[in-house]
Design an enzyme around this catalytic site. Structure first.
Site, mmCIF file in Angstrom:
data_model
loop_
_atom_site.group_PDB
_atom_site.id
_atom_site.type_symbol
_atom_site.label_atom_id
_atom_site.label_comp_id
_atom_site.label_asym_id
_atom_site.label_seq_id
_atom_site.Cartn_x
_atom_site.Cartn_y
_atom_site.Cartn_z
ATOM 1 N N SER A 83 48.531 -49.337 37.922
ATOM 2 C CA SER A 83 47.824 -49.199 39.666
ATOM 3 C C SER A 83 48.231 -50.580 40.005
ATOM 4 O O SER A 83 48.305 -50.555 41.224
ATOM 5 C CB SER A 83 46.142 -48.648 39.654
ATOM 6 O OG SER A 83 45.924 -47.175 38.691
ATOM 7 N N ALA B 61 51.916 -52.556 33.868
ATOM 8 C CA ALA B 61 51.800 -52.525 35.261
ATOM 9 C C ALA B 61 51.627 -51.280 35.739
ATOM 10 O O ALA B 61 52.861 -50.571 35.818
ATOM 11 C CB ALA B 61 52.610 -53.742 35.536
ATOM 12 N N GLY C 68 37.358 -18.270 27.850
ATOM 13 C CA GLY C 68 36.675 -18.248 26.594
ATOM 14 C C GLY C 68 36.998 -18.812 25.232
ATOM 15 O O GLY C 68 38.138 -19.739 25.247
ATOM 16 N N ILE D 241 58.452 -42.721 33.221
ATOM 17 C CA ILE D 241 59.284 -42.612 34.173
ATOM 18 C C ILE D 241 59.354 -41.009 34.160
ATOM 19 O O ILE D 241 60.525 -40.658 33.217
ATOM 20 C CB ILE D 241 60.773 -43.457 34.517
ATOM 21 C CG1 ILE D 241 60.180 -45.248 34.335
ATOM 22 C CG2 ILE D 241 61.291 -42.635 35.330
ATOM 23 C CD1 ILE D 241 58.814 -44.919 35.498
ATOM 24 N N THR E 77 56.075 -48.360 37.165
ATOM 25 C CA THR E 77 54.998 -48.739 36.277
ATOM 26 C C THR E 77 55.601 -49.185 35.300
ATOM 27 O O THR E 77 56.677 -48.875 34.985
ATOM 28 C CB THR E 77 54.874 -47.255 35.844
ATOM 29 O OG1 THR E 77 53.671 -46.179 36.853
ATOM 30 C CG2 THR E 77 54.133 -46.998 35.152
ATOM 31 N N GLU F 152 50.480 -40.985 40.071
ATOM 32 C CA GLU F 152 50.410 -41.121 41.289
ATOM 33 C C GLU F 152 49.029 -41.757 42.174
ATOM 34 O O GLU F 152 48.972 -41.384 43.491
ATOM 35 C CB GLU F 152 50.802 -40.094 41.903
ATOM 36 C CG GLU F 152 52.278 -39.834 41.915
ATOM 37 C CD GLU F 152 53.024 -39.227 42.440
ATOM 38 O OE1 GLU F 152 53.074 -39.418 43.730
ATOM 39 O OE2 GLU F 152 54.270 -38.593 42.312
#
Lengths: 401, 255
Positions: free
Chosen positions: A132, A130, A339, A157, A126, A363
Site C-alpha cells: 500500500s 512496499a 454447514g 504479481i 508491489t 488493489e
C-alpha cells in the site's frame, strides 16, 4: 436516468456468461485443486476478443465500452476469481495504461498485440516491502544514454510467470518519493529479467501469482510509459481501471455463492423442514441478494463514469471496498449455509471463500479504501486532472478501423 | 444460395422449472428468454454451410416484438440478415403457414433449416409442416452437411443406430441434430452490428396469408409431480460399500 443495459451489453453478458458456464466453471475446480494455471483459457479468451474487450478496434480490440469490461469481469468471476484476475491485470492494469498514457508508437507496437492476446500483460507495482505504501518501493531505474537500467524485485504479481509484457514501476529519482517513480514496459527475454511463481497462497490457486526480479535490466526509453516521474499517476490511474473490474468480479462471486446457497437451502432438510425456511438462513440469503444489487450498482456507476470520461477514483474505490467485503461475507455465509459440506473441498463454496479473501487485500486493502473515503468526506483529498485522462468512450472512434 | 434458419425464442432451460402452468398456457413468460438451444445448432449448420459452400445465412422467427432479441442473437452469431414475422397466437400449423409464406415471398431460399424441436413445445412438427406447405423434401436428423449447391444438397442423417447419406435437389428443409456442431459464440463485431440493424417486420397480411385457427388446443397444463429423492450412504471399506451399492441398484432394478 436509465438503469437498463443496452442491447449490446445484454448480448455481451449472455455471451460471456455462456462461455463461463460452458468452458470455465466445469473445469476450473480441477485446475484450482491442482494449483495449475489454465493456459488454454487465455487462448480461448483471446479468440473471443475478451483480452481486448474495451480497446478500440484500431488497436486490435473489440471496441466495446468500459461497462462491457465490467460485465465480462462479473461473468468470469462467477466461474472463478482467477480467470477474472487475468482480465483485471491484462486489460485494466496493463493494456489500458498503454492506451491512456502511451504514445501512438507504443499503442501500435505494444497495445495491438496485447489487445489481440498475442502478448499477455501483467503489472508490477508491489514489492516485498512496499504494498500500500507505494512510495517506499526500492526498485530503481538509472538513465544510461537512451536506455534505463532497472534493478529491484516485484512481489505478488498476477501472471508474473505467464506475461510477455510487464508494466513495472521504478524510482528514477529516489529523493522525490512518489514523484520520482517512472513506469516501464519490460519484455520477457530482456537480459537480467527473471520471474517465478509463489506457492502456498490461501486462494486463487488457478491463477499465476509470482515475482519479477530485475538485475541490471536494460530498458529502452521507447518502453517508458508516460514521462519521467509520472509513474505514480500511471499506477494509480491503472488501479482506478482495475478496481472497477475487481468490484464487478466480486459481484460475480456473490451471484455464484447465492445461487449455490439457494439451491442447497431448498434441498437440505433439518428439524423437519428445508433450511431455507429457517429465518436465520433467510437472513443470510437476503443479505446476499441486497449486496449483489449494491455491488452491481456501484461498479456500474464507476464504469458509466469511465464511459463519460469523468474522473471516478472516489466512486471506484467505494465500489471495490464494498463489493469485495460483501463477496467475502457472502462466501462465508454460503459456507455457513452448507454447514460441514461447505467446509469441504467437495463443494464449491469453500473455493469462493478462499478466493474472496484475496480481493479485500489486493488493489488497495479495505483499510486503504476507508482512508481514501474518509479523506474525500473530510475534504482533505481532491483529484487533480491528469496529463492523460482515460479517454471517454466514443463508439464511433472505438469501432472504426 | 440462401440458408434460412427458423429460430424460436424459448425459455432458458435453466429457468424452465420456474415457469408456472398458467404462464405456459398464456404464453406470457416472465423469465429469461433465449434462442431455442436446438435452433442454435441449426444456426451453426447454416453458418458452416455459408463458410464451406458459399451463400448467405439468414434467420427468421414468428413471434411478438420481443422475439427480435432471438434474431439479434442469430445476427450476433454471424447471420447476414433476419426477419420477424409478427404473430403471437399461432399453433405449429399456423407458424408453418406463416414461415412457408415468408419463404415464398423471399423467393431465393435454397435450404431451410430448423432445430429438431423446441424446448417449450417439444412437438418437432414445424419443420414437417413447413415442408408440407412448401412441397419441399424434408430431411430430419441431419448430423452433417457433406455438400451444398444449387444442384444438390448431400447430408448425413442419423436414424436410430443407422446413418444414411442422402442426396436431394434443393430447395429442401433440413431438421438438424446436435451432432451438426457446437453453436459458436457471437463475435463482438457481430454484436455491434446486430444491436444496430433494423430488423424488418412482416405481418400475415404482408405475406398474403391468413393464419389458420389453432387445430391443437391444450386442455390442461400441469407440472410433473415432484419426485421424492432419497439419499443413502454406504459405510465400510470401499469394497464393502461398492458391494452394498451394487445390491441396492439391483434391488431398485437400476441394473
Amino acid at each position: 436516468m436509465d438503469f437498463a443495459y443496452t442491447t449490446e451489453h445484454e448480448m455481451v453478458r449472455d455471451m460471456v456468461r455462456d462461455f463461463a458456464a460452458k468452458e470455465v466453471r466445469p473445469v476450473i475446480a480441477d485446475y484450482d485443486r491442482e494449483h495449475k494455471f489454465p493456459h488454454f483459457l487465455l487462448e480461448r479468451m483471446a479468440e473471443l476478443g475478451l483480452l481486448g474487450i474495451c480497446i478500440p478496434v484500431r488497436y486490435g480490440g473489440a471496441g466495446m465500452d468500459y461497462i462491457s469490461l465490467g460485465i465480462v469481469s462479473e461473468a468470469l468471476e462467477w466461474a472463478d476469481a482467477s480467470v477474472r484476475e487475468t482480465i483485471a491485470v491484462h486489460v485494466a492494469l496493463n493494456s489500458l495504461a498503454v492506451f491512456q498514457w502511451g504514445t501512438e508508437e507504443q499503442k501500435q507496437r505494444l497495445l495491438k498485440p496485447l489487445a489481440t492476446g498475442e502478448k499477455i500483460g501483467c503489472f508490477g507495482l508491489t514489492e516485498p516491502a512496499a504494498g500500500s505504501d507505494v512510495a517506499a518501493m526500492r526498485t530503481t531505474a538509472r538513465r544510461d544514454g537512451d536506455d534505463y537500467i532497472l534493478n529491484g524485485e516485484k512481489m505478488w504479481i498476477t501472471l508474473a510467470d505467464v506475461a510477455d509484457y510487464m508494466l513495472v514501476f521504478a524510482k528514477t529519482d529516489p529523493e522525490k518519493r512518489h514523484r520520482g517513480i517512472t513506469a516501464f514496459m519490460l519484455e520477457r527475454g530482456m537480459p537480467g529479467l527473471t520471474t517465478g511463481t509463489i506457492e502456498n497462497k490461501m486462494g486463487v490457486w488457478a491463477s499465476n501469482t509470482g515475482w519479477i526480479a530485475m538485475n541490471n535490466v536494460r530498458v529502452p526509453k521507447t518502453n517508458r510509459i508516460g514521462q519521467e516521474g509520472e509513474g505514480f499517476k500511471v499506477a494509480m490511474s491503472s488501479l482506478d481501471n482495475a478496481r472497477m473490474t475487481v468490484a464487478a468480479g466480486a459481484a460475480g462471486t456473490i451471484r455464484a455463492v447465492m445461487e449455490l446457497s439457494l439451491k442447497y437451502a431448498q434441498e437440505r432438510v433439518t428439524f423437519g423442514k428445508k433450511i431455507a425456511e429457517h429465518q436465520l438462513v433467510q437472513q443470510m440469503i437476503a443479505k446476499m441478494a441486497m449486496n449483489y444489487d449494491i455491488a452491481t450498482l456501484l461498479w456500474q456507476r464507476s464504469a458509466w463514469l469511465k464511459n463519460q470520461g469523468i474522473r471516478n477514483t472516489r466512486e471506484t474505490s467505494q465500489a471495490k471496498w464494498f463489493a469485495t467485503e460483501a463477496a467475502w461475507e457472502a462466501a462465508s455465509d454460503a459456507v455457513q449455509i452448507h454447514g460441514a459440506y461447505g467446509y469441504s473441498g467437495e463443494y464449491e463454496v469453500e473455493r469462493y471463500l478462499r478466493n474472496a479473501k484475496g480481493a479485500v487485500i489486493y488493489e488497495g486493502t479495505t483499510q486503504i479504501h476507508q482512508l481514501m473515503q474518509a479523506a474525500y468526506a473530510l475534504g482533505w483529498r481532491q483529484d487533480k486532472p491528469l496529463r492523460c485522462e482515460l479517454p471517454a468512450y466514443d463508439p464511433d472512434y472505438w469501432q472504426s478501423e | 444460395m440462401r440458408y434460412l434458419v427458423c429460430v424460436k425464442q424459448t425459455p432458458d432451460t435453466a429457468e424452465l422449472p420456474k415457469v408456472k402452468p398458467e404462464e405456459a398456457a398464456s404464453g406470457q413468460l416472465s423469465i429469461h428468454l433465449v434462442v431455442n438451444p436446438w435452433d442454435e445448432h441449426a444456426l451453426e449448420a447454416a453458418l458452416q454451410m455459408s463458410e464451406n459452400f458459399g451463400g448467405e445465412a439468414s434467420a427468421i422467427t414468428v413471434g411478438n416484438e420481443g422475439a427480435i432479441e432471438a434474431l439479434r442473437s442469430a445476427l450476433a452469431m454471424g447471420c447476414k440478415s433476419a426477419t420477424l414475422v409478427e404473430n403471437s397466437d399461432a399453433d405449429a400449423w399456423g407458424v408453418a403457414t406463416l414461415l412457408a409464406a415468408a419463404v415464398q415471398k423471399m423467393g431465393d431460399v435454397t435450404v431451410l433449416l430448423t432445430g429438431q424441436m423446441t424446448v417449450d413445445g417439444n412437438s418437432g412438427t414445424v419443420p414437417v409442416a413447413i415442408a408440407r406447405k412448401l412441397g419441399w423434401p424434408l430431411i430430419t436428423g441431419v448430423a452433417r452437411v457433406v455438400e451444398a449447391s444449387e444442384e444438390a444438397v448431400v447430408v448425413e442423417r442419423v436414424s436410430g443406430q443407422a446413418r444414411h447419406t442422402v442426396r436431394v435437389k434443393p430447395p429442401v428443409v433440413l431438421s438438424v441434430i446436435k451432432e451438426i456442431g457446437e453453436p459458436r459464440y457471437p463475435t463482438f463485431m457481430n454484436i455491434r452490428k446486430a444491436a444496430r440493424v433494423e430488423i424488418p417486420v412482416w405481418k400475415a397480411e404482408d405475406l398474403g396469408v391468413e393464419v389458420p385457427p389453432p387445430v391443437v388446443h391444450m386442455s390442461d397444463f400441469r407440472k410433473p409431480p415432484v419426485r421424492d429423492a432419497r439419499v443413502q450412504l454406504f459405510d465400510g471399506t470401499p469394497e464393502e460399500a461398492a458391494s452394498a451399492l451394487l445390491d441396492a441398484l439391483i434391488a431398485e432394478k437400476v441394473l
